[in-house]
Design an enzyme around this catalytic site. Structure first.
Site, PDB file in Angstrom:
ATOM      1  N   GLU A   1       0.831  -1.212   0.000  1.00  0.00           N
ATOM      2  CA  GLU A   1       0.000   0.000   0.000  1.00  0.00           C
ATOM      3  C   GLU A   1       0.860   1.253   0.000  1.00  0.00           C
ATOM      4  O   GLU A   1       1.935   1.273   0.583  1.00  0.00           O
ATOM      5  CB  GLU A   1      -0.887   0.015   1.256  1.00  0.00           C
ATOM      6  CG  GLU A   1      -2.224  -0.673   1.070  1.00  0.00           C
ATOM      7  CD  GLU A   1      -3.241   0.223   0.344  1.00  0.00           C
ATOM      8  OE1 GLU A   1      -2.839   1.170  -0.358  1.00  0.00           O
ATOM      9  OE2 GLU A   1      -4.438  -0.045   0.494  1.00  0.00           O
ATOM     10  N   ASP A   2       0.349   2.303  -0.626  1.00  0.00           N
ATOM     11  CA  ASP A   2       1.066   3.575  -0.631  1.00  0.00           C
ATOM     12  C   ASP A   2       0.987   4.276   0.726  1.00  0.00           C
ATOM     13  O   ASP A   2       2.000   4.637   1.315  1.00  0.00           O
ATOM     14  CB  ASP A   2       0.524   4.495  -1.745  1.00  0.00           C
ATOM     15  CG  ASP A   2      -1.006   4.614  -1.753  1.00  0.00           C
ATOM     16  OD1 ASP A   2      -1.679   4.015  -0.879  1.00  0.00           O
ATOM     17  OD2 ASP A   2      -1.546   5.304  -2.644  1.00  0.00           O
TER      18      ASP A   2
ATOM     19  N   ASP B   1      -4.213   6.006   5.953  1.00  0.00           N
ATOM     20  CA  ASP B   1      -4.683   7.250   6.575  1.00  0.00           C
ATOM     21  C   ASP B   1      -5.741   6.870   7.616  1.00  0.00           C
ATOM     22  O   ASP B   1      -5.422   6.541   8.747  1.00  0.00           O
ATOM     23  CB  ASP B   1      -5.227   8.146   5.462  1.00  0.00           C
ATOM     24  CG  ASP B   1      -5.633   9.520   5.944  1.00  0.00           C
ATOM     25  OD1 ASP B   1      -5.281   9.891   7.072  1.00  0.00           O
ATOM     26  OD2 ASP B   1      -6.323  10.241   5.185  1.00  0.00           O
TER      27      ASP B   1
ATOM     28  N   PHE C   1      -1.710  16.535   3.741  1.00  0.00           N
ATOM     29  CA  PHE C   1      -2.035  15.873   2.478  1.00  0.00           C
ATOM     30  C   PHE C   1      -0.790  15.882   1.607  1.00  0.00           C
ATOM     31  O   PHE C   1      -0.261  16.937   1.264  1.00  0.00           O
ATOM     32  CB  PHE C   1      -3.204  16.565   1.773  1.00  0.00           C
ATOM     33  CG  PHE C   1      -3.705  15.768   0.610  1.00  0.00           C
ATOM     34  CD1 PHE C   1      -4.532  14.679   0.813  1.00  0.00           C
ATOM     35  CD2 PHE C   1      -3.315  16.083  -0.685  1.00  0.00           C
ATOM     36  CE1 PHE C   1      -4.978  13.909  -0.260  1.00  0.00           C
ATOM     37  CE2 PHE C   1      -3.757  15.330  -1.757  1.00  0.00           C
ATOM     38  CZ  PHE C   1      -4.586  14.235  -1.542  1.00  0.00           C
TER      39      PHE C   1
ATOM     40  N   ARG D   1       1.546  12.448  -9.464  1.00  0.00           N
ATOM     41  CA  ARG D   1       2.038  11.093  -9.165  1.00  0.00           C
ATOM     42  C   ARG D   1       3.488  10.908  -9.598  1.00  0.00           C
ATOM     43  O   ARG D   1       4.198  10.068  -9.063  1.00  0.00           O
ATOM     44  CB  ARG D   1       1.197  10.045  -9.906  1.00  0.00           C
ATOM     45  CG  ARG D   1      -0.250   9.953  -9.455  1.00  0.00           C
ATOM     46  CD  ARG D   1      -0.886   8.701 -10.052  1.00  0.00           C
ATOM     47  NE  ARG D   1      -2.340   8.717 -10.008  1.00  0.00           N
ATOM     48  CZ  ARG D   1      -3.066   8.342  -8.957  1.00  0.00           C
ATOM     49  NH1 ARG D   1      -2.467   7.954  -7.858  1.00  0.00           N
ATOM     50  NH2 ARG D   1      -4.391   8.367  -9.007  1.00  0.00           N
TER      51      ARG D   1
HETATM   52  P1  5GP Z   1      -7.646   5.541   4.034  1.00  0.00           P
HETATM   53  O1  5GP Z   1      -8.744   4.633   3.622  1.00  0.00           O
HETATM   54  O2  5GP Z   1      -6.578   4.894   4.882  1.00  0.00           O
HETATM   55  O3  5GP Z   1      -8.176   6.801   4.673  1.00  0.00           O
HETATM   56  O4  5GP Z   1      -6.979   6.092   2.729  1.00  0.00           O
HETATM   57  C1  5GP Z   1      -6.206   5.332   1.921  1.00  0.00           C
HETATM   58  C2  5GP Z   1      -6.106   5.941   0.539  1.00  0.00           C
HETATM   59  O5  5GP Z   1      -6.415   7.342   0.552  1.00  0.00           O
HETATM   60  C3  5GP Z   1      -4.701   5.853   0.041  1.00  0.00           C
HETATM   61  O6  5GP Z   1      -4.468   4.651  -0.642  1.00  0.00           O
HETATM   62  C4  5GP Z   1      -4.599   7.073  -0.854  1.00  0.00           C
HETATM   63  O7  5GP Z   1      -5.093   6.767  -2.131  1.00  0.00           O
HETATM   64  C5  5GP Z   1      -5.501   8.080  -0.204  1.00  0.00           C
HETATM   65  N1  5GP Z   1      -4.776   9.006   0.690  1.00  0.00           N
HETATM   66  C6  5GP Z   1      -4.753   9.033   2.034  1.00  0.00           C
HETATM   67  N2  5GP Z   1      -3.978  10.022   2.504  1.00  0.00           N
HETATM   68  C7  5GP Z   1      -3.478  10.633   1.400  1.00  0.00           C
HETATM   69  C8  5GP Z   1      -2.571  11.733   1.212  1.00  0.00           C
HETATM   70  O8  5GP Z   1      -2.043  12.374   2.132  1.00  0.00           O
HETATM   71  N3  5GP Z   1      -2.309  12.058  -0.085  1.00  0.00           N
HETATM   72  C9  5GP Z   1      -2.843  11.402  -1.148  1.00  0.00           C
HETATM   73  N4  5GP Z   1      -2.497  11.820  -2.355  1.00  0.00           N
HETATM   74  N5  5GP Z   1      -3.689  10.370  -1.009  1.00  0.00           N
HETATM   75  C10 5GP Z   1      -3.997   9.995   0.255  1.00  0.00           C
END
Ligand code: 5GP
Length: 186
Positions: A105-106, A109, A158, A171
């Site tokens: 995973e990238d 959050d 962010f 990206r």
């Molecule tokens: P979660 O479900 O954990 O809130 O979010 C996961 C997804 O939200 C990540 O795979 C990513 O695509 C996006 N995301 C969460 N935080 C960030 C951020 O700081 N920047 C960006 N570009 N995408 C984020």
């Protein structure tokens, strides 16, 4: 949304340089190679944000492995808040039953996307499933999920670059940086 022709101008702070990311990915790859020696490793990556991380990580692992790709959408378009709604846009292309799966995973959050994906993948009866995340943003976590491999913990901002987008842009930056609020408020 106003994007500068020079993408770097829209970044207020570089959080992680290309060199820092590169060194960490090598370190993660070595650890994973040790931990998964002799096992049936499948890396499952989640498009599109994890693409550069997956490409670099798989080449830092010295073991035989398979890869597969899923695509999900969690943030709708040009927003910086998680909707909590996860949609599968592309599913796995091969069964993972009996395999040792490492989900690549990238960024984690709120944890909602990961929570959904783990439940979905566990339903396909892998032998084991673990998580490798490049970035961990613990401040906004809504679902506590243990992360097995983490590159960096980052503050609540962010971020874009190294696969991460805003409105599908940024990206291709080689580093991870904080997006200027002006870039998403306008
Ligand atoms: P979660 O479900 O954990 O809130 O979010 C996961 C997804 O939200 C990540 O795979 C990513 O695509 C996006 N995301 C969460 N935080 C960030 C951020 O700081 N920047 C960006 N570009 N995408 C984020």
């Amino acid at each position: 949304m106003k994007v500068s022709q020079d993408l770097v101008l829209d970044v207020s702070e570089v959080l992680l340089t290309e060199e820092q990311i590169g060194a960490k990915v090598v370190e993660l790859g070595q650890q994973i190679s040790t931990d998964y020696a002799g096992r049936q490793l499948t890396l499952v990556s989640v498009l599109k944000g994890s693409l550069p991380f997956m490409a670099d990580l798989m080449r830092s692992i010295s073991l035989p492995l398979r890869i597969d790709l899923m695509e999900v959408s969690s943030y709708g378009g040009t927003t910086t808040e998680s909707s909590g709604l996860v949609r599968i846009l592309k599913d796995l292309s091969a069964p993972i039953e009996g395999r040792d799966v490492l989900l690549v995973e990238d960024i984690i959050d709120t944890g909602l996307t990961l929570n959904y994906l783990l439940r979905y993948l566990k339903g396909k009866n892998p032998r084991s499933i673990k998580v490798c995340a490049l970035l961990d943003k613990p401040a906004r976590r809504l679902v506590e999920i243990p992360l097995d491999y983490v590159g960096f913990q980052i503050p609540d901002a962010f971020v874009v670059g190294y696969g991460l987008d805003f409105g599908e842009v940024y990206r291709n930056l080689r580093f991870v940086g904080v997006l200027r609020p002006e870039a998403y408020e306008s």
